[in-house]
Scaffold this motif. Structure first.
Motif, PDB file in Angstrom:
ATOM      1  N   GLN A  78       0.814  -1.213   0.000  1.00  0.00           N
ATOM      2  CA  GLN A  78       0.000   0.000   0.000  1.00  0.00           C
ATOM      3  C   GLN A  78       0.848   1.264   0.000  1.00  0.00           C
ATOM      4  N   ALA A  79       1.967   1.251   0.707  1.00  0.00           N
ATOM      5  CA  ALA A  79       2.802   2.454   0.749  1.00  0.00           C
ATOM      6  C   ALA A  79       3.262   2.849  -0.649  1.00  0.00           C
ATOM      7  N   GLU A  80       3.616   1.880  -1.478  1.00  0.00           N
ATOM      8  CA  GLU A  80       4.064   2.187  -2.835  1.00  0.00           C
ATOM      9  C   GLU A  80       2.881   2.582  -3.724  1.00  0.00           C
ATOM     10  N   VAL A  81       1.709   1.966  -3.518  1.00  0.00           N
ATOM     11  CA  VAL A  81       0.500   2.417  -4.225  1.00  0.00           C
ATOM     12  C   VAL A  81       0.265   3.893  -3.900  1.00  0.00           C
ATOM     13  N   ASP A  82       0.298   4.228  -2.603  1.00  0.00           N
ATOM     14  CA  ASP A  82       0.043   5.602  -2.178  1.00  0.00           C
ATOM     15  C   ASP A  82       1.072   6.568  -2.760  1.00  0.00           C
ATOM     16  N   ARG A  83       2.353   6.221  -2.685  1.00  0.00           N
ATOM     17  CA  ARG A  83       3.414   7.108  -3.157  1.00  0.00           C
ATOM     18  C   ARG A  83       3.282   7.407  -4.641  1.00  0.00           C
ATOM     19  N   GLU A 115      -0.316  -7.873  -5.126  1.00  0.00           N
ATOM     20  CA  GLU A 115      -1.140  -8.883  -4.461  1.00  0.00           C
ATOM     21  C   GLU A 115      -2.522  -9.055  -5.111  1.00  0.00           C
ATOM     22  N   LEU A 116      -2.921  -8.118  -5.951  1.00  0.00           N
ATOM     23  CA  LEU A 116      -4.283  -8.133  -6.500  1.00  0.00           C
ATOM     24  C   LEU A 116      -4.653  -9.422  -7.238  1.00  0.00           C
ATOM     25  N   PRO A 117      -3.822  -9.970  -8.117  1.00  0.00           N
ATOM     26  CA  PRO A 117      -4.244 -11.206  -8.801  1.00  0.00           C
ATOM     27  C   PRO A 117      -4.566 -12.351  -7.828  1.00  0.00           C
ATOM     28  N   PRO A 124     -13.256 -13.651  -6.616  1.00  0.00           N
ATOM     29  CA  PRO A 124     -13.330 -12.679  -7.713  1.00  0.00           C
ATOM     30  C   PRO A 124     -14.529 -11.729  -7.635  1.00  0.00           C
ATOM     31  N   ALA A 125     -15.689 -12.239  -7.263  1.00  0.00           N
ATOM     32  CA  ALA A 125     -16.880 -11.383  -7.228  1.00  0.00           C
ATOM     33  C   ALA A 125     -16.750 -10.305  -6.159  1.00  0.00           C
ATOM     34  N   ALA A 126     -16.343 -10.691  -4.964  1.00  0.00           N
ATOM     35  CA  ALA A 126     -16.255  -9.728  -3.866  1.00  0.00           C
ATOM     36  C   ALA A 126     -15.134  -8.719  -4.097  1.00  0.00           C
ATOM     37  N   VAL A 127     -13.981  -9.185  -4.566  1.00  0.00           N
ATOM     38  CA  VAL A 127     -12.868  -8.272  -4.810  1.00  0.00           C
ATOM     39  C   VAL A 127     -13.205  -7.343  -5.985  1.00  0.00           C
ATOM     40  N   GLY A 128     -13.806  -7.877  -7.019  1.00  0.00           N
ATOM     41  CA  GLY A 128     -14.216  -7.049  -8.154  1.00  0.00           C
ATOM     42  C   GLY A 128     -15.231  -5.994  -7.752  1.00  0.00           C
ATOM     43  N   SER A 135     -11.303   4.514  -5.915  1.00  0.00           N
ATOM     44  CA  SER A 135     -10.492   5.254  -6.865  1.00  0.00           C
ATOM     45  C   SER A 135      -9.084   4.671  -6.708  1.00  0.00           C
ATOM     46  N   LYS A 136      -8.276   5.204  -5.783  1.00  0.00           N
ATOM     47  CA  LYS A 136      -6.995   4.571  -5.468  1.00  0.00           C
ATOM     48  C   LYS A 136      -7.295   3.250  -4.767  1.00  0.00           C
ATOM     49  N   LEU A 137      -6.602   2.189  -5.159  1.00  0.00           N
ATOM     50  CA  LEU A 137      -6.870   0.873  -4.581  1.00  0.00           C
ATOM     51  C   LEU A 137      -6.391   0.818  -3.131  1.00  0.00           C
ATOM     52  N   ASP A 138      -7.249   0.238  -2.293  1.00  0.00           N
ATOM     53  CA  ASP A 138      -7.006   0.093  -0.862  1.00  0.00           C
ATOM     54  C   ASP A 138      -6.761  -1.388  -0.595  1.00  0.00           C
ATOM     55  N   LEU A 139      -5.514  -1.743  -0.403  1.00  0.00           N
ATOM     56  CA  LEU A 139      -5.117  -3.139  -0.280  1.00  0.00           C
ATOM     57  C   LEU A 139      -5.787  -3.828   0.905  1.00  0.00           C
ATOM     58  N   GLU A 140      -5.891  -3.157   2.037  1.00  0.00           N
ATOM     59  CA  GLU A 140      -6.526  -3.774   3.205  1.00  0.00           C
ATOM     60  C   GLU A 140      -8.000  -4.066   2.936  1.00  0.00           C
ATOM     61  N   ALA A 141      -8.690  -3.143   2.278  1.00  0.00           N
ATOM     62  CA  ALA A 141     -10.099  -3.374   1.924  1.00  0.00           C
ATOM     63  C   ALA A 141     -10.226  -4.506   0.904  1.00  0.00           C
ATOM     64  N   LEU A 142      -9.278  -4.621  -0.006  1.00  0.00           N
ATOM     65  CA  LEU A 142      -9.312  -5.715  -0.976  1.00  0.00           C
ATOM     66  C   LEU A 142      -9.052  -7.056  -0.300  1.00  0.00           C
ATOM     67  N   ARG A 143      -8.157  -7.075   0.684  1.00  0.00           N
ATOM     68  CA  ARG A 143      -7.921  -8.301   1.460  1.00  0.00           C
ATOM     69  C   ARG A 143      -9.180  -8.707   2.212  1.00  0.00           C
ATOM     70  N   ALA A 144      -9.852  -7.722   2.810  1.00  0.00           N
ATOM     71  CA  ALA A 144     -11.088  -8.014   3.546  1.00  0.00           C
ATOM     72  C   ALA A 144     -12.150  -8.560   2.595  1.00  0.00           C
ATOM     73  N   ALA A 145     -12.240  -7.991   1.411  1.00  0.00           N
ATOM     74  CA  ALA A 145     -13.223  -8.473   0.430  1.00  0.00           C
ATOM     75  C   ALA A 145     -12.897  -9.913   0.032  1.00  0.00           C
ATOM     76  N   ALA A 146     -11.623 -10.233  -0.141  1.00  0.00           N
ATOM     77  CA  ALA A 146     -11.235 -11.587  -0.531  1.00  0.00           C
ATOM     78  C   ALA A 146     -11.601 -12.605   0.556  1.00  0.00           C
ATOM     79  N   ARG A 147     -11.554 -12.180   1.815  1.00  0.00           N
ATOM     80  CA  ARG A 147     -11.899 -13.079   2.939  1.00  0.00           C
ATOM     81  C   ARG A 147     -13.391 -13.217   3.147  1.00  0.00           C
ATOM     82  N   SER A 148     -14.185 -12.345   2.543  1.00  0.00           N
ATOM     83  CA  SER A 148     -15.646 -12.354   2.816  1.00  0.00           C
ATOM     84  C   SER A 148     -16.353 -13.502   2.105  1.00  0.00           C
TER      85      SER A 148
END
Length: 148
Positions: A78-83, A115-117, A124-128, A135-148
């Protein structure tokens, strides 16, 4: 005979400035050549962005950028996404949907965590669905979606 593929991007007149900025922001990047007009201005600028060959042409306003073409940068964490997101949206750049943005010169980019792939493979449905809310991808939120 060797075959290579290079992204070729038309600019109005700021190819050299854009190339300098891009190579400063993306690690492992460099300008590899500049062909100049008789007046000294850049005509063609060749660069490598993290090993990917890109050619920028100062060709005037006949062909403005659209989001039909983008450069995708895959980064770690996430730090590199943000930067990189902050750097590319600075000074007139604009956030877009789903990890896309437009930089100050109108070129479209996608800033994607490496980590997205794997996350897409988990759910796939929840992460998509989650990506479409960002807008800017939030890695922690994407991880949470993958676990849901």
């Amino acid at each position: 005979m060797t075959t290579t593929v290079t992204s070729f991007v038309w600019f109005d007149s700021a190819a050299e400035q854009a190339a300098e900025y891009y190579t400063q922001q993306i690690p492992g990047s460099k300008i590899t050549g500049i062909t100049r007009n008789p007046d000294g201005s850049a005509f063609i600028v060749e660069l490598e962005l993290a090993g990917h060959s890109v050619t920028l042409l100062n060709g005037g306003p006949a062909h403005p950028h659209t989001d039909a073409f983008s450069l995708q940068v895959i980064v770690d964490g996430q730090a590199e996404v943000d930067r990189l997101w902050d750097a590319l949206t600075a000074d007139g750049g604009k956030p877009g949907p789903c990890g896309w943005l437009t930089d100050r010169w109108g070129l479209s980019w996608q800033v994607v965590p490496s980590e997205l792939p794997a996350l897409m493979g988990e759910n796939p449905a929840a992460v998509g669905t989650a990506i479409r809310t960002m807008s800017k991808l939030d890695l922690e939120a994407l991880r949470a979606a993958a676990r849901s």
